[in-house]
Design an enzyme around this catalytic site. Structure first.
Site, PDB file in Angstrom:
ATOM      1  N   HIS A 101       0.811  -1.177   0.074  1.00 18.47           N
ATOM      2  CA  HIS A 101       0.006   0.034   0.010  1.00 18.47           C
ATOM      3  C   HIS A 101       0.877   1.270  -0.066  1.00 18.47           C
ATOM      4  O   HIS A 101       1.957   1.255   0.854  1.00 18.47           O
ATOM      5  CB  HIS A 101      -0.711  -0.094   1.038  1.00 18.47           C
ATOM      6  CG  HIS A 101      -1.991   1.081   0.983  1.00 18.47           C
ATOM      7  ND1 HIS A 101      -1.763   2.353   1.595  1.00 18.47           N
ATOM      8  CD2 HIS A 101      -3.354   1.025   0.796  1.00 18.47           C
ATOM      9  CE1 HIS A 101      -2.919   3.014   1.322  1.00 18.47           C
ATOM     10  NE2 HIS A 101      -3.958   2.153   0.891  1.00 18.47           N
ATOM     11  N   GLU A 103       0.690   3.708   1.645  1.00 14.42           N
ATOM     12  CA  GLU A 103       1.015   4.418   2.722  1.00 14.42           C
ATOM     13  C   GLU A 103       2.181   3.624   3.558  1.00 14.42           C
ATOM     14  O   GLU A 103       3.031   4.059   4.115  1.00 14.42           O
ATOM     15  CB  GLU A 103      -0.117   4.421   3.749  1.00 14.42           C
ATOM     16  CG  GLU A 103      -1.094   5.466   3.535  1.00 14.42           C
ATOM     17  CD  GLU A 103      -2.753   5.042   3.607  1.00 14.42           C
ATOM     18  OE1 GLU A 103      -2.967   4.183   4.288  1.00 14.42           O
ATOM     19  OE2 GLU A 103      -3.338   5.721   2.875  1.00 14.42           O
ATOM     20  N   GLU A 173      -3.880   2.573  -7.152  1.00 17.19           N
ATOM     21  CA  GLU A 173      -4.299   3.560  -6.228  1.00 17.19           C
ATOM     22  C   GLU A 173      -3.441   4.624  -6.388  1.00 17.19           C
ATOM     23  O   GLU A 173      -2.280   4.984  -5.883  1.00 17.19           O
ATOM     24  CB  GLU A 173      -4.245   2.891  -4.755  1.00 17.19           C
ATOM     25  CG  GLU A 173      -5.105   1.795  -4.558  1.00 17.19           C
ATOM     26  CD  GLU A 173      -5.357   1.834  -2.978  1.00 17.19           C
ATOM     27  OE1 GLU A 173      -6.458   2.048  -2.755  1.00 17.19           O
ATOM     28  OE2 GLU A 173      -4.439   1.625  -2.121  1.00 17.19           O
ATOM     29  N   GLY A 179      -7.497   9.272   0.110  1.00 19.79           N
ATOM     30  CA  GLY A 179      -8.354  10.253   1.038  1.00 19.79           C
ATOM     31  C   GLY A 179      -8.397  11.827   0.904  1.00 19.79           C
ATOM     32  O   GLY A 179      -8.492  12.294   1.838  1.00 19.79           O
ATOM     33  N   GLY A 240     -11.165   2.792   1.177  1.00 28.32           N
ATOM     34  CA  GLY A 240     -10.871   3.321   2.241  1.00 28.32           C
ATOM     35  C   GLY A 240     -11.911   3.848   3.030  1.00 28.32           C
ATOM     36  O   GLY A 240     -12.693   3.388   3.481  1.00 28.32           O
TER      37      GLY A 240
HETATM   38  O1  LIG Z   1      -5.946   3.768   0.243  1.00 27.02           O
HETATM   39  C1  LIG Z   1      -7.116   3.583  -0.101  1.00 27.02           C
HETATM   40  C2  LIG Z   1      -7.637   2.133  -0.068  1.00 27.02           C
HETATM   41  O2  LIG Z   1      -6.424   1.497   0.256  1.00 27.02           O
HETATM   42  C3  LIG Z   1      -8.087   4.631  -0.384  1.00 27.02           C
HETATM   43  O3  LIG Z   1      -8.446   5.317   0.438  1.00 27.02           O
HETATM   44  P1  LIG Z   1      -9.867   6.232   0.295  1.00 27.02           P
HETATM   45  O4  LIG Z   1     -10.850   5.483  -0.313  1.00 27.02           O
HETATM   46  O5  LIG Z   1      -9.899   6.732   1.587  1.00 27.02           O
HETATM   47  O6  LIG Z   1      -9.220   7.399  -0.581  1.00 27.02           O
END
Ligand SMILES: O=C(CO)COP(=O)(O)O
Length: 262
Positions: A101, A103, A173, A179, A240
């Site tokens: 991911h 992050e 993504e 987010g 997310g």
């Molecule tokens: O990182 C995400 C899912 O892994 C996406 O997050 P959001 O849907 O909050 O933008």
């Protein structure tokens, strides 16, 4: 979408304790009747500390949704303080595990080599890795996003056999859409997901490429999911924020199933 069954995966990130997890799973199950599961796979990806509780609800109530984890160790056991083995996740009945991911790539410096090692670990334990790729805003603005994602994909799957590649799910993504409320257009999602599939054909073969599910993730909600999963090469979504709301998550899963709304 060929004959690939759509997959909606709710990545809860670091939200909800185990008691809150039980409540959310029960609400999602209540809001999404069994008939939808013929047309869409739905999975929740809670924090590690919730997984045992989620397992208990899913097994106890014979729910059709599955669950997974947000990360795993590249190692199977040993002196790796704080790490979680794929063996433990498999024993808890996890179906999926997210690897790479953005992050984790950003905040934990995970390289393509680390993501590859984790993907291999997932496969060793019979888990389906959801391998994430995605470009930052600078790359998008420079127009290099397709090449960037193709390189990240190749690095994250380097050396895997076609059979192994056939067992993964890919999630595109774009980091700038995570987010932020700034969703990629359906065309943007299709452009990269198509390039992903072409790359899979190159590094594996056509049959594998046409069977692997490629998801889009980044500010997906009930309003935009229809357009996104309507694209030829987009087979679902990694969700997310909207996965923390039972009604919205059930609605967007139903839309991915082709309706009707619950
Ligand atoms: O990182 C995400 C899912 O892994 C996406 O997050 P959001 O849907 O909050 O933008």
């Amino acid at each position: 979408m060929a004959d690939r069954k759509p997959l909606i995966a709710g990545n809860w990130k670091m939200n909800l304790n185990h008691l809150e997890a039980i409540a959310l799973v029960q609400k999602i199950a209540f809001a999404l009747p069994a008939k939808y599961f013929d047309k869409v796979d739905v999975t929740v990806i809670p924090p590690f500390t919730d997984i045992r509780s989620v397992q208990t609800v899913v097994d106890g109530d014979k729910l059709l949704l599955t669950y997974g984890a947000q990360d795993l160790s590249a190692h199977d056991s040993g002196a790796y303080t704080g790490e979680i083995s794929g063996a433990f996740l498999a024993k808890l009945g996890c179906t999926f595990v997210v690897v790479g991911h953005s992050e984790r790539r950003t905040m934990h410096a995970e390289t393509d080599e680390v993501v590859l090692a984790k993907t291999k670990a997932a496969l060793r334990h019979g888990l389906t890795p959801i391998v994430c790729i995605g470009e930052g805003l600078d790359i998008r603005e420079s127009g290099e996003h397709v090449a960037y994602n193709v390189a990240q994909l190749k690095g994250s799957l380097a050396g895997l056999s076609a059979e192994e590649i056939g067992k993964v799910v890919i999630a595109y993504e774009p980091v700038w859409a995570i987010g932020t409320g700034r969703v990629a257009s359906a065309d943007d999602a299709q452009e990269v997901c198509k390039a992903v599939r072409q790359t899979l054909a190159e590094i594996a073969d056509d049959a594998t490429a046409s069977s692997v599910r490629v998801l889009y993730g980044g500010s997906v909600n009930a309003k935009n999911v229809g357009d996104i999963v309507g694209q030829t090469d987009v087979d679902g979504a990694l969700v997310g924020g909207a996965s923390l709301k039972s009604d919205e998550f059930a609605t967007l899963s139903a839309i991915a199933a082709g309706g009707p709304l619950p």
